[in-house]
Enzyme design. Structure first.
Site, PDB file in Angstrom:
ATOM      1  N   GLU A 180       0.797  -1.400  -0.204  1.00  0.00           N
ATOM      2  CA  GLU A 180       0.374  -0.436  -0.103  1.00  0.00           C
ATOM      3  C   GLU A 180       0.695   1.228  -0.368  1.00  0.00           C
ATOM      4  O   GLU A 180       0.944   1.926   0.982  1.00  0.00           O
ATOM      5  CB  GLU A 180      -0.744   0.286   1.521  1.00  0.00           C
ATOM      6  CG  GLU A 180      -2.119  -1.429   1.170  1.00  0.00           C
ATOM      7  CD  GLU A 180      -2.141  -1.278   2.607  1.00  0.00           C
ATOM      8  OE1 GLU A 180      -1.829  -0.547   3.375  1.00  0.00           O
ATOM      9  OE2 GLU A 180      -2.565  -2.787   2.763  1.00  0.00           O
ATOM     10  N   ASP A 185      -7.458 -10.551   6.338  1.00  0.00           N
ATOM     11  CA  ASP A 185      -6.089  -9.168   5.894  1.00  0.00           C
ATOM     12  C   ASP A 185      -4.963  -9.172   7.253  1.00  0.00           C
ATOM     13  O   ASP A 185      -5.325 -10.511   7.673  1.00  0.00           O
ATOM     14  CB  ASP A 185      -7.343  -7.896   7.368  1.00  0.00           C
ATOM     15  CG  ASP A 185      -6.671  -6.586   6.796  1.00  0.00           C
ATOM     16  OD1 ASP A 185      -5.915  -6.652   6.490  1.00  0.00           O
ATOM     17  OD2 ASP A 185      -7.785  -5.777   7.556  1.00  0.00           O
ATOM     18  N   GLU A 198      -6.722  -5.650  -1.908  1.00  0.00           N
ATOM     19  CA  GLU A 198      -6.386  -4.494  -1.662  1.00  0.00           C
ATOM     20  C   GLU A 198      -5.430  -4.138  -2.480  1.00  0.00           C
ATOM     21  O   GLU A 198      -5.143  -3.888  -3.116  1.00  0.00           O
ATOM     22  CB  GLU A 198      -6.174  -4.510  -0.237  1.00  0.00           C
ATOM     23  CG  GLU A 198      -5.987  -3.695   0.443  1.00  0.00           C
ATOM     24  CD  GLU A 198      -5.701  -2.684   1.931  1.00  0.00           C
ATOM     25  OE1 GLU A 198      -6.126  -1.569   2.639  1.00  0.00           O
ATOM     26  OE2 GLU A 198      -5.229  -3.878   2.492  1.00  0.00           O
ATOM     27  N   GLU A 254      -8.881   4.396   2.978  1.00  0.00           N
ATOM     28  CA  GLU A 254      -7.997   4.636   4.329  1.00  0.00           C
ATOM     29  C   GLU A 254      -6.877   5.375   4.782  1.00  0.00           C
ATOM     30  O   GLU A 254      -7.387   5.795   5.786  1.00  0.00           O
ATOM     31  CB  GLU A 254      -7.718   3.176   4.502  1.00  0.00           C
ATOM     32  CG  GLU A 254      -6.931   2.461   4.459  1.00  0.00           C
ATOM     33  CD  GLU A 254      -5.677   1.161   4.800  1.00  0.00           C
ATOM     34  OE1 GLU A 254      -6.989   0.555   5.147  1.00  0.00           O
ATOM     35  OE2 GLU A 254      -5.024   1.112   4.133  1.00  0.00           O
TER      36      GLU A 254
END
Length: 659
Positions: free
Chosen positions: A170, A412, A461, A467
């Site tokens: 990310e 997750d 993701e 987020e």
């Protein structure tokens, strides 16, 4: 012995020139072209195996070495050819879902068998080229390392998703004017993009069909770009977030221990002189192993209401809300909202059960009754869980989740892509499929086509998503106009769009806890539902916020998450994108820009001729009013062309019915 071997297939001429005797006393070279002839691969077999690639006579990969080092053998060193053969494959792929109902699967392949029980396959598609090692060894093998060089000629600009660890995907993108400016030892996740401004050519390095093997990074090493893989974990402990993430403390001296009769991941090079092609390039999907599931009728993509991003806050609602009130009444409220607006799912995130033991359900929440109530309203429920908790007892935990009535799971905090972690992805997907459970991977590495093999994986993701608006400034319109051209090449991405609180570059501030906003206009957020690939699309904002904008809810209710046809109308990497996607008899159009204000022309020539249609059009209210928008219904035909004024960080959307 000297001879030439010529194979004519269709309009393509493949030439393989062989010299010398067995033992490769002189180099052997092979050429392979894409079906349209624009991409060409040259392979030279000498003491090593090298390949080079050109696009329309421009070299995009200069001669680069490939090899794989096993314990007792280096595949590719002193390469001794047994035989080589080429063929053309013409076929079609019909994905269970995606952005095209049918994919052309035409390619040319060169397969070289070597003495030493291995082979290398090369494939040329119009979208790019790929190669992979194949071993035919009876025993288990240990891969010490792999060499995959990517020698890019000249001075391309580099858009580098840089990371300093093996635990994060990310990441924001860092731009270097040329590879020489990247410090030695820096690495990036793949896909990684290299751009030649003068010619407009883009080169993307990626991988596909990753099984039982670590994921590939791109490393700047001694002045050149090369592949890098994490070594196999020797010792792990629970740590990181809440001490429930498997953290590697020591690594071994090899990258994989695997079975010897296998194909290794494809190393993929995508090259194009047209930015538009990157938005619908599905080469990584095409290279992946076809579906292993016989019954897929239960796999249904869709949109999901979701509570986590906005801290479960429902300002003005008749029930208590917020993270401290995640109870049966609150989730029933979300169920009703989803049902009223034709959203297929509710995502119940962290907090419904104990992070370390899924069987310990939050006593405030009767999750079974919420799921039963949702089912009665044709709403499915996804339940969040921690990967390490799930893997303690994969079969038992999944049986429990299924017994609750869940439609799917959000897994997750995998936070790794070494061989062990990559094995988890397949194990989870396979075990979930046996129970008709869909999977949304979070805290995960980028997709590499596993969603084709196990189509119950409905999203990943592996993107710096909405987020981050809670914490920093990185999820911004400049970033939004990079990820569709780079990260999205790997596969779908769970960005979680849909913010209704929209800020300009000057007014934005991160908010956590509380109700966050996002950078860019409201239409910019809506356009993500068209431009971003997301078979499971989680709407990030509060139901009460959406209810303030009935015409926006009309669009969000109508827009699907998968499509039958995709047309890229205009695009430039990092700047703007304009796309039209059809689902059955409806067209959906999305436009986005970075922080630069601009006007794009929307040409409706993709519509059937001879008929007038009504387009529902949403456009920006201007750069000074990020939350504002204009809505109008207008008549259009296939001859219509209109100007779309996009504010700074702006966007536009439209949809119309062909009937």
């Amino acid at each position: 012995m000297n001879f030439k071997y010529i194979l004519l297939t269709g309009s393509l001429l493949f030439l393989a020139i062989f010299h010398g005797k067995a033992g490769n006393t002189t180099p052997k070279s092979y050429t392979l072209a894409s079906p349209n002839g624009q991409l060409r691969l040259r392979v030279v077999i000498d003491d090593s195996i090298t390949y080079s690639i050109s696009l329309k006579d421009q070299t995009v990969i200069a001669p680069s070495v490939i090899s794989m080092t096993l314990e007792n053998q280096v595949l590719g060193k002193s390469a001794n050819i047994r035989k080589a053969r080429q063929h053309t494959f013409r076929g079609r792929i019909k994905p269970l879902y995606g952005k095209e109902a049918v994919l052309d699967n035409t390619f040319n392949e060169l397969l070289i068998d070597f003495r030493g029980h291995y082979a290398v396959a090369f494939r040329a598609y119009n979208e790019g080229l790929a190669y992979r090692f194949i071993t035919h060894i009876a025993d288990t093998i240990k891969v010490l390392t792999e060499r995959a060089d990517f020698n890019l000629p000249g001075v391309p600009q580099v858009i580098f998703p840089e990371t300093d660890n093996f635990t994060s995907w990310e990441v924001p993108y860092k731009t270097y004017a040329e590879p020489a400016l990247i410090p030695d030892g820096k690495k990036a996740i793949t896909p990684t993009l290299f751009s030649y401004p003068e010619s407009g050519v883009k080169v993307v390095i990626a991988e596909s069909d990753l099984f039982d093997y670590p994921g590939m990074y791109v490393l700047k090493d001694n002045g050149k770009m090369t592949g890098l893989w994490s070594r196999y974990p020797l010792r792990t402990v629970m740590g990181s977030w809440g001490d429930f993430v498997s953290v590697v403390k020591d690594r071994s001296d090899f990258i994989a221990r695997t079975y010897g009769e296998r194909s290794f991941p494809w190393r993929v090079i995508i090259a194009s002189g047209d930015d538009k092609t990157l938005l619908n390039n599905q080469l990584i999907y095409k290279l992946a192993t076809p579906s292993k599931l016989s019954n897929t009728s239960w796999i249904k993509p869709g949109k999901a209401a979701w509570e986590w991003w906005h801290d479960a806050l429902l300002p003005g609602a008749a029930i208590p809300s917020g993270m401290a009130n995640r109870n049966t009444a609150l989730y029933n409220y979300y169920v009703d909202f989803a049902a009223e607006n034709h959203f297929e799912y509710l995502m119940i995130d962290a907090g419904w059960s104990d992070n370390y033991n899924l069987l310990k359900v939050n006593p405030k929440l009767d999750v079974r009754s919420v799921i039963r109530r949702a089912a009665s309203k044709q709403v499915g429920v996804f339940l969040w869980c921690v990967a390490s908790t799930l893997m303690k007892d994969l079969e038992g935990q999944l049986d429990f989740l299924k017994s609750l009535g869940a439609a799917g799971i959000k897994v997750d905090f995998i936070d790794r892509d070494d061989q062990q972690a990559i094995q988890w992805f397949e194990q989870i997907a396979r075990a979930a499929a046996k129970r008709n459970l869909m999977v949304n991977f979070h805290g995960c590495s980028k997709p590499t086509g596993l969603q084709r093999t196990y189509p119950n994986i409905v999203n990943y993701e592996a993107v710096r998503g909405a987020e981050c608006s809670k914490w920093d400034y990185s999820a911004n319109p400049d970033h939004h106009l990079l990820i569709p051209f780079i990260r999205m090449l790997a596969g779908p991405m769970d960005y979680t769009p849909g913010s209704m609180r929209n800020s300009s570059r000057k007014t934005f501030k991160p908010v956590d806890p509380g109700l966050p906003s996002t950078q860019g206009t409201k239409c910019h957020e809506l356009a993500m539902f068209v431009i971003f690939d997301q078979p499971l699309a989680m709407l990030c904002d509060s139901p009460v916020e959406y209810q303030k904008y009935p015409d926006v809810l009309k669009f969000l209710s109508a827009v699907p998450t998968v499509f039958d046809e995709t047309k890229v109308l205009d695009a430039r990497v990092g700047a703007y994108a304009l796309m039209a996607k059809r689902y059955r008899n409806k067209w959906f159009i999305g436009a986005m820009t970075n922080w630069d204000e601009r006007t794009l022309q929307l040409d409706f020539s993709f519509l059937p001729a001879g008929k007038t249609y009504v387009a529902n059009l949403y456009t920006d209210a201007g750069s000074a009013n990020a939350s504002g928008y204009h809505y109008q219904a207008m008549e259009v035909t296939s001859q219509t062309k209109i100007k779309l004024p996009l504010a700074k960080g702006g966007g536009a959307v439209a949809y119309l019915n062909l009937e």
